[in-house]
Structures are given as C-alpha cells and as structure tokens.
Design a protein around this motif. Structure first.
Motif, PDB file in Angstrom:
ATOM      1  N   MET A   1      46.968   1.778  55.377  1.00 10.17           N
ATOM      2  CA  MET A   1      46.233   3.120  55.112  1.00 10.17           C
ATOM      3  C   MET A   1      47.240   4.314  54.565  1.00 10.17           C
ATOM      4  SD  MET A   1      43.767   3.125  58.282  1.00 10.17           S
ATOM      5  CE  MET A   1      42.859   4.814  57.462  1.00 10.17           C
ATOM      6  N   LEU A   2      48.439   4.494  55.073  1.00 15.21           N
ATOM      7  CA  LEU A   2      49.432   5.512  54.795  1.00 15.21           C
ATOM      8  C   LEU A   2      49.794   5.405  53.319  1.00 15.21           C
ATOM      9  CD1 LEU A   2      51.674   5.795  58.017  1.00 15.21           C
ATOM     10  CD2 LEU A   2      50.158   7.676  57.183  1.00 15.21           C
ATOM     11  N   ILE A   3      50.103   4.171  52.921  1.00 16.86           N
ATOM     12  CA  ILE A   3      50.597   4.015  51.710  1.00 16.86           C
ATOM     13  C   ILE A   3      49.380   4.453  50.748  1.00 16.86           C
ATOM     14  CG2 ILE A   3      50.997   2.151  49.791  1.00 16.86           C
ATOM     15  CD1 ILE A   3      53.488   2.732  51.438  1.00 16.86           C
ATOM     16  N   GLY A   4      48.275   4.042  51.025  1.00 15.96           N
ATOM     17  CA  GLY A   4      47.005   4.497  50.193  1.00 15.96           C
ATOM     18  C   GLY A   4      46.788   5.911  50.148  1.00 15.96           C
ATOM     19  N   ALA A   5      46.980   6.476  51.359  1.00 15.34           N
ATOM     20  CA  ALA A   5      46.650   8.025  51.518  1.00 15.34           C
ATOM     21  C   ALA A   5      47.702   8.738  50.627  1.00 15.34           C
ATOM     22  CB  ALA A   5      46.819   8.454  52.803  1.00 15.34           C
ATOM     23  N   PHE A   6      49.027   8.399  50.580  1.00 11.68           N
ATOM     24  CA  PHE A   6      49.895   9.195  50.102  1.00 11.68           C
ATOM     25  C   PHE A   6      49.835   8.829  48.595  1.00 11.68           C
ATOM     26  CE2 PHE A   6      53.808   9.289  47.778  1.00 11.68           C
ATOM     27  CZ  PHE A   6      54.314  10.645  47.900  1.00 11.68           C
ATOM     28  N   PHE A   7      49.523   7.654  48.087  1.00 15.07           N
ATOM     29  CA  PHE A   7      49.722   7.446  46.586  1.00 15.07           C
ATOM     30  C   PHE A   7      48.459   7.924  45.941  1.00 15.07           C
ATOM     31  CE2 PHE A   7      53.172   4.817  47.743  1.00 15.07           C
ATOM     32  CZ  PHE A   7      54.187   5.107  46.519  1.00 15.07           C
ATOM     33  N   ALA A   8      47.166   8.034  46.839  1.00 20.06           N
ATOM     34  CA  ALA A   8      46.150   8.651  46.407  1.00 20.06           C
ATOM     35  C   ALA A   8      46.293   9.935  45.849  1.00 20.06           C
ATOM     36  CB  ALA A   8      44.833   8.405  47.324  1.00 20.06           C
TER      37      ALA A   8
END
Length: 309
Positions: free
Chosen positions: A46-53
């Motif tokens: 989720m953190l990966i998705g939030a940042f790269f979004a």
C-alpha cells in the motif's frame, strides 16, 4: 447523540470512503490466500502504491497514469514476494514483514530525495470525484453513494468481478483448488506455481490500489507511513470476511464505520478507542468460532514442492 449521528447520511458516506482503502487490500489478500499464500505484505505494498501514484501523477500530469503506474509497481513487488515464497519456499510471514519494513524505508527515502522535506507538491493532480446524476437525487441514499471518489466505485466493481471470478469461472475454481489441496490440483494437471503467482500478483495490485486511493483519492499527497496500519486491518477484515470478496467488503465497512463513528464522537466524552476496538474484537471472536466459523483455505501458508524439486 449517537442515534442522531447514526441517522445522518454523511456518516454512512464517510463509512464507505473509510472502508475503501481497507476493502481493496482485503480483496487482494483474498486472492493470495485462496491460492495458498499468506501475504502480510499488504501494508508495505500500500505504501509503494501510495508513493508511486503521486510520483507518476506529478511526472505525467495525469492521475490515471499515476494509478496505472502504482498498480504496476505493486505487481512488481508482489512478483518479488512470490519468487521468494513460491520458488524458494521462504517463510511467508518473514518475507512479508521484510517487504513492509523495506517499503516504509524506501518510500521515506524517495520522498525526501525526490521532493525534499517539504513533501509532495500540492499541485499534483488527484483522482476525481464522480457524481451519479440519477442516484444523487435519491432521498437519503443519494448523499451516501451518489458522489464519491472514482476509486470507491472502482472498488465496488472489483468486488463484484472478483466474486464472479473466484466462484463462477474455471480459473477461479483452480485458484480455490490450489489453496485447498495443491497435491490434488497438481495431479489434475493444474500448474500450482503459476496459480499461486497469479493470486499473489493480483493481491499486490489490489493492495497498491488501496494505497493509490489514500494518496490520490483522499489526501492528494504522500506522507511517511500514511497507510497507518490499514494493511494489517485489511488482513483482519479478510479473515472476518471468511476469505470471500463480499465478506471482505462487509468487514471493511464495519472497520470503516468504526473509524467514521470515532471521528464523529470526538469531544462527546465517549471514548473513540472503544469504538475502534470493536471490529478487532469481532475478528477474534470469528477466529474462535463464536460469531460464525472462519476457516482459512486448508493449504494456506504451506509451501508446495512438487515431487523431485
């Protein structure tokens, strides 16, 4: 006081909004565990998705490309997780926790390196809210579901599609068969490794979508550790929902309701902590069988090694 708040559609609209970043990784966990792989890396993904979004949205000036890029990154991290747990047979819990720690450190480092200590730019384009023309005018129901963020509606579609996939398609049957009895599935000609890869990667992509909603749907920015344990809450929601898409959604709505109600009750003298604690207590009761039996797939968490490998 509480009854008055319960009657307001704004509370239930907030419940749906709060449930979305829990329902998406819970749905992802359902795919992974139905194939037999315990995935507690949902928090980190989720953190990966939030940042790269946010990063891709900022670079391309298109929030939808930010969503696609973030989901792909979630799939790549899940591919790494799958390789360690399925090919090598590493402990699934340890690898999952390792990815959570890695993601927390990586996203904090990239945030400060790329954007500086001032944080992500506020002009980053966010995913739009959508108004449903006919639904919004329905009394009481309209304010609840008539105007939500686009990811909320996408989540509802994905829940329905996932239920159909798992319980009404041949591939979904294979996923469930691998999670229950991989030896029998292998004997029947099903490639256990490929099915588990499918479950894990789908799970990661859905988990990263939950992170996308946090950064581009709710806040329009990225903050360090902004998932705030929602990946772990999603794990509880998946268990309480008995490893089914609709059950996971229902459990996520329960957690979302507790979050929304706790915010409403601030300053009333009623402890918000007690309200937020209730869904966890119900999850524990579900595991003990006191509020309905909750049994994981039989081969969940058990590495599978074909003969001769």
């Amino acid at each position: 006081m509480i009854l008055n708040e319960l009657a307001k559609p704004e509370l239930w609209a907030a419940t749906l909004a709060m449930a979305t970043p829990i329902a998406l990784p819970a749905l992802g966990g359902t795919f992974s565990e139905r194939s037999g792989v315990v995935n507690i890396a949902m928090e980190g993904i989720m953190l990966i998705g939030a940042f790269f979004a946010v990063l891709f949205s900022y670079l391309t000036h298109n929030p939808w490309l930010g969503l696609v890029g973030a989901v792909m990154m979630g799939g790549l991290i899940s591919l790494l997780f799958a390789w360690f747990t399925i090919n090598i047979g590493a402990d699934q819990i340890i690898v999952g926790m390792g990815i959570n720690i890695f993601a927390a450190g990586l996203t904090a480092f990239l945030l400060n390196t790329i954007f500086g200590y001032g944080g992500t730019p506020r002009e980053t384009l966010a995913l739009p809210n959508i108004t449903l023309p006919l639904v919004k005018d329905i009394p009481y129901l309209g304010p609840i579901i008539g105007q939500q963020n686009s990811v909320v509606y996408l989540m509802l579609v994905l829940v329905i599609a996932s239920h159909y996939f798992l319980f009404h398609t041949n591939l979904g049957l294979r996923v469930r068969a691998v999670g229950e009895n991989p030896q029998a599935a292998d004997t029947a000609g099903i490639n256990v490794r490929k099915i588990r890869y499918l479950g894990v990667i789908l799970g990661g992509m859905l988990s990263s979508l939950g992170g996308v909603y946090l950064s581009l749907g709710l806040l329009n920015s990225f903050e360090v550790n902004m998932s705030s344990g929602r990946g772990y809450i999603a794990l509880a929601a998946m268990i309480f929902g008995k490893w089914t898409p609709f059950g996971s959604l229902g459990a996520a709505l329960l957690f979302g309701f507790a979050m929304a109600l706790s915010m409403v009750l601030q300053g009333t003298g009623i402890s918000a902590n007690i309200i937020q604690m209730l869904p966890y207590a119900l999850t524990i009761l579900a595991l003990t069988g006191l509020v309905g039996r909750s049994t994981a797939p039989a081969a969940d968490g058990i590495p599978y090694r074909p003969d001769g490998q």
